[in-house]
Design a protein around this motif. Structure first.
Motif, PDB file in Angstrom:
ATOM      1  N   GLY A 414     -25.505  -9.864  27.822  1.00 48.37           N
ATOM      2  CA  GLY A 414     -25.566  -9.384  26.661  1.00 48.37           C
ATOM      3  C   GLY A 414     -26.063  -8.005  26.471  1.00 48.37           C
ATOM      4  N   ASP A 415     -26.382  -7.330  27.606  1.00 47.98           N
ATOM      5  CA  ASP A 415     -27.075  -6.044  27.540  1.00 47.98           C
ATOM      6  C   ASP A 415     -25.929  -5.216  27.916  1.00 47.98           C
ATOM      7  OD1 ASP A 415     -28.314  -3.826  28.118  1.00 47.98           O
ATOM      8  OD2 ASP A 415     -29.628  -4.540  29.716  1.00 47.98           O
ATOM      9  N   SER A 416     -25.356  -4.719  26.647  1.00 52.92           N
ATOM     10  CA  SER A 416     -24.151  -4.056  26.565  1.00 52.92           C
ATOM     11  C   SER A 416     -24.421  -2.618  27.337  1.00 52.92           C
ATOM     12  CB  SER A 416     -23.722  -3.576  25.124  1.00 52.92           C
ATOM     13  OG  SER A 416     -23.216  -4.839  24.627  1.00 52.92           O
ATOM     14  N   PRO A 417     -25.186  -1.857  26.894  1.00 51.46           N
ATOM     15  CA  PRO A 417     -25.487  -0.344  27.681  1.00 51.46           C
ATOM     16  C   PRO A 417     -25.436  -0.514  29.145  1.00 51.46           C
ATOM     17  CG  PRO A 417     -26.985  -0.677  25.941  1.00 51.46           C
ATOM     18  CD  PRO A 417     -26.472  -2.182  25.835  1.00 51.46           C
ATOM     19  N   PHE A 418     -26.153  -1.704  29.866  1.00 51.14           N
ATOM     20  CA  PHE A 418     -26.200  -1.796  31.346  1.00 51.14           C
ATOM     21  C   PHE A 418     -25.062  -2.297  31.549  1.00 51.14           C
ATOM     22  CE2 PHE A 418     -26.346  -4.938  34.608  1.00 51.14           C
ATOM     23  CZ  PHE A 418     -27.003  -4.116  35.666  1.00 51.14           C
ATOM     24  N   LEU A 419     -24.206  -3.115  31.025  1.00 47.88           N
ATOM     25  CA  LEU A 419     -22.843  -3.678  31.548  1.00 47.88           C
ATOM     26  C   LEU A 419     -21.718  -2.606  31.833  1.00 47.88           C
ATOM     27  CD1 LEU A 419     -23.003  -7.178  30.013  1.00 47.88           C
ATOM     28  CD2 LEU A 419     -23.141  -6.629  32.326  1.00 47.88           C
ATOM     29  N   ARG A 420     -21.823  -1.774  30.637  1.00 47.33           N
ATOM     30  CA  ARG A 420     -21.063  -0.850  30.605  1.00 47.33           C
ATOM     31  C   ARG A 420     -21.172   0.499  31.561  1.00 47.33           C
ATOM     32  NH1 ARG A 420     -20.448   0.179  23.664  1.00 47.33           N
ATOM     33  NH2 ARG A 420     -19.801  -2.043  23.529  1.00 47.33           N
ATOM     34  N   ALA A 421     -22.164   0.674  32.012  1.00 51.47           N
ATOM     35  CA  ALA A 421     -22.577   1.340  33.004  1.00 51.47           C
ATOM     36  C   ALA A 421     -22.238   0.821  34.515  1.00 51.47           C
ATOM     37  CB  ALA A 421     -24.123   1.943  32.958  1.00 51.47           C
ATOM     38  N   VAL A 422     -22.121  -0.161  34.910  1.00 48.15           N
ATOM     39  CA  VAL A 422     -21.705  -0.861  35.873  1.00 48.15           C
ATOM     40  C   VAL A 422     -20.401  -0.476  36.410  1.00 48.15           C
ATOM     41  CG1 VAL A 422     -21.245  -3.160  37.077  1.00 48.15           C
ATOM     42  CG2 VAL A 422     -22.929  -2.836  35.564  1.00 48.15           C
ATOM     43  N   ASN A 423     -20.292   0.150  37.710  1.00 50.23           N
ATOM     44  CA  ASN A 423     -18.944   0.698  38.399  1.00 50.23           C
ATOM     45  C   ASN A 423     -18.332  -0.659  38.816  1.00 50.23           C
ATOM     46  OD1 ASN A 423     -16.784   1.700  39.397  1.00 50.23           O
ATOM     47  ND2 ASN A 423     -18.187   2.943  40.739  1.00 50.23           N
ATOM     48  N   ALA A 424     -17.414  -0.997  38.142  1.00 45.71           N
ATOM     49  CA  ALA A 424     -16.542  -2.431  38.528  1.00 45.71           C
ATOM     50  C   ALA A 424     -16.216  -2.233  39.885  1.00 45.71           C
ATOM     51  CB  ALA A 424     -15.555  -2.834  37.530  1.00 45.71           C
ATOM     52  N   GLN A 425     -15.597  -1.087  40.393  1.00 44.65           N
ATOM     53  CA  GLN A 425     -15.148  -0.973  41.617  1.00 44.65           C
ATOM     54  C   GLN A 425     -16.099  -1.277  42.641  1.00 44.65           C
ATOM     55  OE1 GLN A 425     -11.554   0.010  41.930  1.00 44.65           O
ATOM     56  NE2 GLN A 425     -11.891  -0.447  43.938  1.00 44.65           N
ATOM     57  N   ASP A 426     -17.276  -1.206  42.775  1.00 44.82           N
ATOM     58  CA  ASP A 426     -18.319  -1.475  43.688  1.00 44.82           C
ATOM     59  C   ASP A 426     -18.285  -2.780  43.986  1.00 44.82           C
ATOM     60  OD1 ASP A 426     -18.962   1.580  43.492  1.00 44.82           O
ATOM     61  OD2 ASP A 426     -20.838   1.109  42.160  1.00 44.82           O
TER      62      ASP A 426
END
Length: 610
Positions: A414-426
């Motif tokens: 539920g932490d939207s700011p953090f999750l949107r900042a995660v680089n999925a490619q990593d």
């Protein structure tokens, strides 16, 4: 010939002599002709139904009146193909008779049968698509949520059946009251209802929309108005299929000692709490939100509707600690036997604490678990991921994201700011691709999100309870109950759904009524036409429209209503007169037809006159 008739043919329907009164509901098709290539599915099915019931004759022709033609155009095409001419030779007359016989006896009925069969198949497929779309909208209607609810199954002579259910749908209390004619025991009924409300802390009252619905709704409104301290909302819901459920084997197993009529009231209460969970208990063909549903292939219809139900259930997800066996059966991978075993284990050992506990259910193998686990939810369980759509196979990915960022699992969700900042490619590996990582992050942002809309209800106008209470230009609020290919039916509280013709659904041109409304939508409409004898109501969603005065000529936009059957089986839409000039040669015609210019010009003029 087949291509030519498909392009230029006219579908014609005529009244069977002496059937005027019996077939009055098909009066729109007593003398009707329109181009085969553009006939809408609902009109085709209406004509086929009229033919099957013995009121109409339906055939294919090239002009409105073929009796006046000396030679049928198709005979000319046959003659041209074989280079048969009238040159005064001895055998020319005999050859001309062979051509006539070839068309009239050998070919015409065969080709007509082929084309009409193709039209019927296309029309049935379109009708099934309409039913499936409406069913999806109905199943995904907004749920009121887990609130204590009273269900009222209205009735006049037999009384109103009352059932109170708790937030999970469990039956708490039941009664029968008589607030409506002929008994009119309003005071006693109000006392019974108020006692039940206060005793169980009722938050919602769900009223079925059947016979006596508006009278019951008015009674409840008056009872609640006398006690403003009660915070209770009343809602009128579609009760289609409730009687079928109440008499089913499933209802008998669920409520063995409860009267059939009370079971119906329970269903009405539950379908307000969660329409999807309750409607899956009913055969989808009994819900009645289609057009001409009894005229199409029941096998194909059943397959399509069952697929829609399964898709809706899996899209929403199922709480395994509250779901009924019929709901669990619709989860991908679960059979009826496994669903029953889940419920039995839950009843015997208590609620499931995590998804892995499902592996202890009899019949739940590793493959079945793998297929179903992502659609099953465990709310407030041991693992917060069990309440989301993240599959257990992907838990390691989420745990890795949390570990590498020094975050707790629960705080991550539920932490939207953090999750949107995660680089999925990593986090892409040989086993987990980028699309999967992206889906996981999206789900973690809004875990267990419900795709259904926010709960809203229509406010029916007081004093408008019968079709005779309607007035032209009256503006009302109602609920869309059915969407067909020619418009939408709207319940405005007069026991007869009104039709908003597709031409009156939007200020801009729309090809599909679903562009402007879908089943379950709350809309404002204006009354455009009232036909009391035939119980037809014409409505418009364009509130700037003005109703026509009786006796005046119709405007260009057609607001003529259609009739809706008892279970949403739409009857014929009134067809417009055929003004299309379809006699011109199309680009897809055969070479023989193109070369016969004299015939083509004469044919075009004949159709223009018709």
């Amino acid at each position: 010939l087949r291509s030519f008739l498909k392009s230029e043919g006219l579908l014609a329907s005529r009244l069977v002599a002496g059937k005027e009164e019996e077939g009055a509901k098909f009066s729109d098709y007593f003398e009707h002709t329109e181009p085969l290539k553009s006939v809408p599915s609902h009109r085709a099915l209406a004509m086929f139904r009229g033919r099957n019931e013995g009121f109409l004759m339906v055939d294919l022709r090239l002009t409105a009146d073929e009796s006046s033609a000396d030679t049928h155009p198709c005979q000319s095409m046959i003659a041209e193909h074989w280079n048969i001419k009238s040159d005064g030779r001895a055998a020319d007359k005999w050859l001309a008779e062979v051509v006539r016989w070839t068309w009239s006896v050998k070919m015409s009925l065969h080709i007509q049968s082929d084309l009409l069969m193709a039209l019927r198949e296309q029309s049935e497929a379109a009708a099934i698509r309409v039913f499936a779309s409406n069913l999806k909208d109905l199943l995904l209607a907004a749920p009121a949520g887990p609130q204590v609810t009273i269900g009222l199954d209205p009735g006049l002579r037999t009384g109103v059946k009352v059932a109170a259910v708790d937030a999970t749908g469990k039956l708490l209390d039941q009664a029968t009251i008589y607030p409506t004619p002929p008994q009119n025991k309003t005071r006693e009924a109000a006392a019974t209802l108020l006692v039940m409300i206060k005793k169980h802390g009722v938050q919602l009252i769900s009223i079925g929309n059947g016979t006596g619905s508006r009278e019951t709704d008015r009674f409840v409104a008056d009872a609640l108005a006398a006690h403003p301290e009660l915070s209770v909302r009343r809602v009128v819901v579609n009760e289609a299929g409730a009687s079928i459920y109440s008499a089913s084997e499933l209802a008998a197993r669920e409520f063995p000692d409860v009267d059939v009529t009370i079971r119906g009231a329970v269903s009405i209460a539950r379908r307000l709490q969660d329409p999807l969970a309750e409607l899956v208990k009913i055969d989808p063909q009994s819900i009645g939100v289609g057009q001409y549903q009894h005229d199409v292939s029941q096998l194909q219809l059943g397959r399509q509707l069952n697929a829609v139900v399964e898709d809706c259930v899996n899209a929403v997800g199922v709480d395994i600690n509250t779901a009924s066996s019929p709901l669990l059966t619709r989860v991908s991978g679960l059979s009826a036997r496994i669903a029953d075993n889940i419920v039995s284990m839950r009843d015997a050992k208590g609620r499931f604490l995590n998804r892995k506990a499902l592996l202890d259910v009899v019949g739940m193998g590793a493959k079945t678990f793998q297929q179903a686990a992502g659609f099953l939810r465990v709310m407030d369980g041991d693992n917060p991921l069990d309440a989301s759509a993240v599959h257990p196979e992907s838990y390691a990915v989420v745990e890795k994201i949390a570990a590498q960022n020094s975050r707790e699992l629960r705080g991550l969700i539920g932490d939207s700011p953090f999750l949107r900042a995660v680089n999925a490619q990593d986090y892409v590996t040989a086993d987990v691709g980028l699309p999967t990582i992206t889906d996981i992050l999206s789900e973690l942002e809004k875990p267990g999100r419900d795709p259904r809309p926010e709960f809203k209800t229509a406010k029916l106008q007081d004093g408008v309870e019968k079709i005779t209470d309607l007035k032209l230009d009256m503006v009302l609020e109602g609920t869309v109950t059915n969407v067909t290919s020619f418009g939408a039916f709207v319940d405005v509280g007069v026991h007869q759904d009104g039709l908003v013709h597709i031409s009156a659904m939007s200020d801009k041109f729309i090809k599909d009524p679903r562009e402007a409304a879908k089943a379950g939508d709350i809309v404002k409409v204006k009354v455009m036409a009232i036909d009391v004898p035939r119980k037809r109501v014409g409505l418009s969603m364009r509130l700037t429209d003005s109703a026509e005065e009786p006796g005046t000529e119709r405007k260009k936009k057609d607001h003529r209503p259609a009739q809706q059957g008892k279970r949403g089986d739409a009857q014929s839409e009134r067809p417009r007169k055929n003004t299309q000039k379809s006699g011109r040669q199309s680009s897809g015609q055969s070479g023989a037809a193109k070369s016969n210019n004299a015939f083509a010009n004469a044919f075009a003029k004949a159709l223009d006159k018709s």
